[in-house]
Design a protein around this motif. Structure first.
Motif, PDB file in Angstrom:
ATOM      1  N   ARG A 271       0.947  -1.321   0.021  1.00 48.56           N
ATOM      2  CA  ARG A 271      -0.094   0.077  -0.008  1.00 48.56           C
ATOM      3  C   ARG A 271       0.786   1.201  -0.020  1.00 48.56           C
ATOM      4  O   ARG A 271       0.226   2.407  -0.457  1.00 48.56           O
ATOM      5  CB  ARG A 271      -1.044   0.100   1.342  1.00 48.56           C
ATOM      6  N   VAL A 272       2.079   1.023   0.435  1.00 52.09           N
ATOM      7  CA  VAL A 272       3.073   2.321   0.628  1.00 52.09           C
ATOM      8  C   VAL A 272       4.629   2.209  -0.121  1.00 52.09           C
ATOM      9  O   VAL A 272       5.322   3.125  -0.035  1.00 52.09           O
ATOM     10  CB  VAL A 272       3.164   2.724   2.085  1.00 52.09           C
ATOM     11  N   GLU A 273       4.414   1.132  -0.966  1.00 56.15           N
ATOM     12  CA  GLU A 273       5.714   0.865  -1.878  1.00 56.15           C
ATOM     13  C   GLU A 273       5.780   2.318  -2.753  1.00 56.15           C
ATOM     14  O   GLU A 273       7.134   2.718  -2.731  1.00 56.15           O
ATOM     15  CB  GLU A 273       5.336  -0.183  -2.809  1.00 56.15           C
ATOM     16  N   ASN A 274       5.028   3.109  -3.057  1.00 51.59           N
ATOM     17  CA  ASN A 274       5.481   4.070  -4.085  1.00 51.59           C
ATOM     18  C   ASN A 274       5.681   5.445  -3.110  1.00 51.59           C
ATOM     19  O   ASN A 274       6.486   6.183  -3.772  1.00 51.59           O
ATOM     20  CB  ASN A 274       3.920   4.551  -4.746  1.00 51.59           C
ATOM     21  N   THR A 275       5.333   5.378  -1.939  1.00 47.50           N
ATOM     22  CA  THR A 275       6.142   6.454  -1.171  1.00 47.50           C
ATOM     23  C   THR A 275       7.661   6.295  -1.047  1.00 47.50           C
ATOM     24  O   THR A 275       8.426   7.281  -1.113  1.00 47.50           O
ATOM     25  CB  THR A 275       5.370   6.261   0.452  1.00 47.50           C
ATOM     26  N   PHE A 276       7.841   5.025  -0.608  1.00 48.13           N
ATOM     27  CA  PHE A 276       9.476   4.849  -0.776  1.00 48.13           C
ATOM     28  C   PHE A 276      10.102   4.966  -1.899  1.00 48.13           C
ATOM     29  O   PHE A 276      11.184   5.551  -1.978  1.00 48.13           O
ATOM     30  CB  PHE A 276       9.617   3.454   0.221  1.00 48.13           C
ATOM     31  N   LEU A 277       9.442   4.574  -2.885  1.00 48.56           N
ATOM     32  CA  LEU A 277      10.234   4.742  -4.158  1.00 48.56           C
ATOM     33  C   LEU A 277      10.268   6.267  -4.683  1.00 48.56           C
ATOM     34  O   LEU A 277      11.118   6.682  -5.056  1.00 48.56           O
ATOM     35  CB  LEU A 277       9.258   4.200  -5.500  1.00 48.56           C
ATOM     36  N   TRP A 278       9.427   7.069  -3.989  1.00 52.97           N
ATOM     37  CA  TRP A 278       9.362   8.537  -4.293  1.00 52.97           C
ATOM     38  C   TRP A 278      10.633   8.998  -3.423  1.00 52.97           C
ATOM     39  O   TRP A 278      11.273   9.963  -3.975  1.00 52.97           O
ATOM     40  CB  TRP A 278       8.220   9.179  -3.779  1.00 52.97           C
ATOM     41  N   LEU A 279      10.648   8.660  -2.277  1.00 53.78           N
ATOM     42  CA  LEU A 279      11.985   9.321  -1.480  1.00 53.78           C
ATOM     43  C   LEU A 279      13.263   8.837  -2.009  1.00 53.78           C
ATOM     44  O   LEU A 279      14.268   9.599  -1.967  1.00 53.78           O
ATOM     45  CB  LEU A 279      11.802   8.626  -0.116  1.00 53.78           C
TER      46      LEU A 279
END
Length: 448
Positions: A271-279
């Motif tokens: 659910r939050v994979e894209n958040t870590f990819l963004w960082l």
């Protein structure tokens, strides 16, 4: 203080090569991209026009509206008041993330060939994914990072002769003179406090005031958080901010692994994979992925749902921990939980040298802080901040496993150079001498 950057050599090589490829210089905010490009072009006597798409938003309209090079030249010359000469002038477009269609425009411009182009900006991995992964036929790429330890040494009185002597000790695995080794360890502790953001390093060189350094770090942090607001949808902003702000706390844990449920109980990685990819793609965090088998190629056993996150700059990390932690680093106070800080500095150095970052964890064998591909083999690395650096059962277990074909393991610590069996102990600052084979760097560039 005017700091010379490693990336400037690559920019200079591009300029002197004289080919038609455009140049893309990428990296996180405030790592010195614009300054380095401008300095190289000035030193080379280049005739160049510089346009910043944030400061001159009308330049975006010119880029979008120009259907020919002539129209582009008229528009840019009008905005800048500078004449452009075909076959000679270089066009430098900064903050290029403000024009997402640049990926198609630059191909046309490079192929037309009347001018040469340098592009730079922040958040390129987030905003201009297609540009960052563009075919190498018309675009060369240079990535810049905060100053590594070798670059940081410019503000000290350590000369090239000393660095070459230390390099010889690293290559031959021979001890360093005690006084020299202690001085270098002290300077590395200073690097942990100041970090490698150019403005912070310059401020420290001028004033030796750590409060000034911390203010620079706070200002950069505020810029990063402003980016979360500007470049992401409202429902993702708080999650991005919380995920970023949790990194220092996660690095205080014994195994350093980032646990998603620490953000919110019951949260799943998917659910939050894209958040870590963004960082990661924005360059504000360094990801170290789990490798389930410490054998080359490490990428084949990469497990992206298990990872550690470090800040892109170790000085910014120690500023998050406060002045007390910085004082303890400088005095080498054993009460400080400094393991994550030392690991952050090592991750930062390895990333700047082009290494893929992995760690290994096994219930049976234990955990290795880092595993990298080095000289055609898997090289395990343990980072120790305390006195018990000779205790490393996981490394011993992995070195003893014939299936992993590990010839040597490195322990980086506050020590001198020594060796016992397959384990080499190195002073932590010698991570600066771990470099990829030039042929591997060429292959990486082709793959990119």
């Amino acid at each position: 203080m005017d700091l010379v950057r490693n990336g400037e050599r690559l920019i200079r090589d591009w300029y002197r090569n004289g080919g038609k490829k455009a140049l893309l210089v990428k990296g996180a905010r405030q790592v010195g991209k614009t300054h380095s490009i401008r300095r190289v072009l000035n030193e080379e006597g280049a005739d160049f026009l510089e346009l910043n798409l944030i400061e001159t938003p009308a330049a975006v309209d010119v880029l979008a509206g120009a259907t020919t090079v002539e129209e582009l030249v008229i528009g840019f010359s009008t905005l800048s008041g500078k004449k452009l000469t075909k076959g000679r002038s270089v066009i430098f477009i900064d903050e290029v993330q403000k024009y997402k269609e640049m990926v198609t425009k630059i191909k046309f411009l490079a192929e037309e060939g009347s001018f040469r182009y340098v592009l730079s900006g922040s958040l390129l991995g987030v905003e201009l994914t297609n540009l960052v992964s563009a075919p190498v036929g018309y675009l060369s790429t240079v990535e810049m990072f905060p100053l590594d330890f070798g670059e940081f040494l410019q503000i000290t009185n350590i000369g090239e002769d000393v660095i070459e002597s230390l390099r010889d000790s690293f290559m031959n695995r021979t001890p360093v003179m005690d006084a020299v080794n202690q001085k270098m360890l002290d300077l590395f502790a200073r690097y942990l406090v100041v970090g490698g953001m150019p403005e912070a390093v310059s401020r420290f060189a001028d004033s030796s005031n750590v409060n000034d350094v911390m203010q620079v770090h706070q200002d950069i942090n505020n810029l990063y958080k402003l980016d979360f607001t500007q470049y992401e949808a409202e429902d993702k902003r708080l999650l991005l901010r919380n995920a970023y702000e949790l990194i220092p706390a996660e690095l205080l844990k014994q195994n350093r692994r980032y646990v998603v449920t620490d953000l919110k109980k019951g949260l799943h990685f998917e659910r939050v994979e894209n958040t870590f990819l963004w960082l990661r793609n924005a360059g504000v965090a360094l990801a170290v992925f789990n490798s389930t088998e410490p054998k080359i190629p490490l990428r084949l056993s990469e497990k992206q749902s298990l990872f550690k996150l470090y800040l892109s700059d170790v000085g910014m990390l120690t500023s998050e921990y406060g002045m007390s932690s910085k004082r303890k680093l400088l005095s080498k106070d054993p009460s400080l939980n400094a393991g994550g800080i030392y690991e952050n500095a090592v991750a930062q150095e390895l990333c700047a040298k082009g290494f893929g970052l992995y760690y290994y964890n096994s219930n049976r064998l234990g955990e290795l802080d880092f595993v990298i591909e080095y000289e055609g083999r898997a090289l395990p690395i343990e980072v120790k901040s305390g006195k018990d650096y000779t205790i490393h059962s996981a490394m011993n277990n992995c070195l003893a496993n014939p299936g992993y074909q590990m010839d040597e393991g490195l322990v980086l610590a506050n020590c001198n150079v020594s060796r016992k069996d397959k384990v080499t102990y190195l002073p932590v600052y010698m991570v600066m001498f771990l470099e990829k084979d030039p042929e591997e760097l060429v292959l990486d560039k082709i793959a990119f």
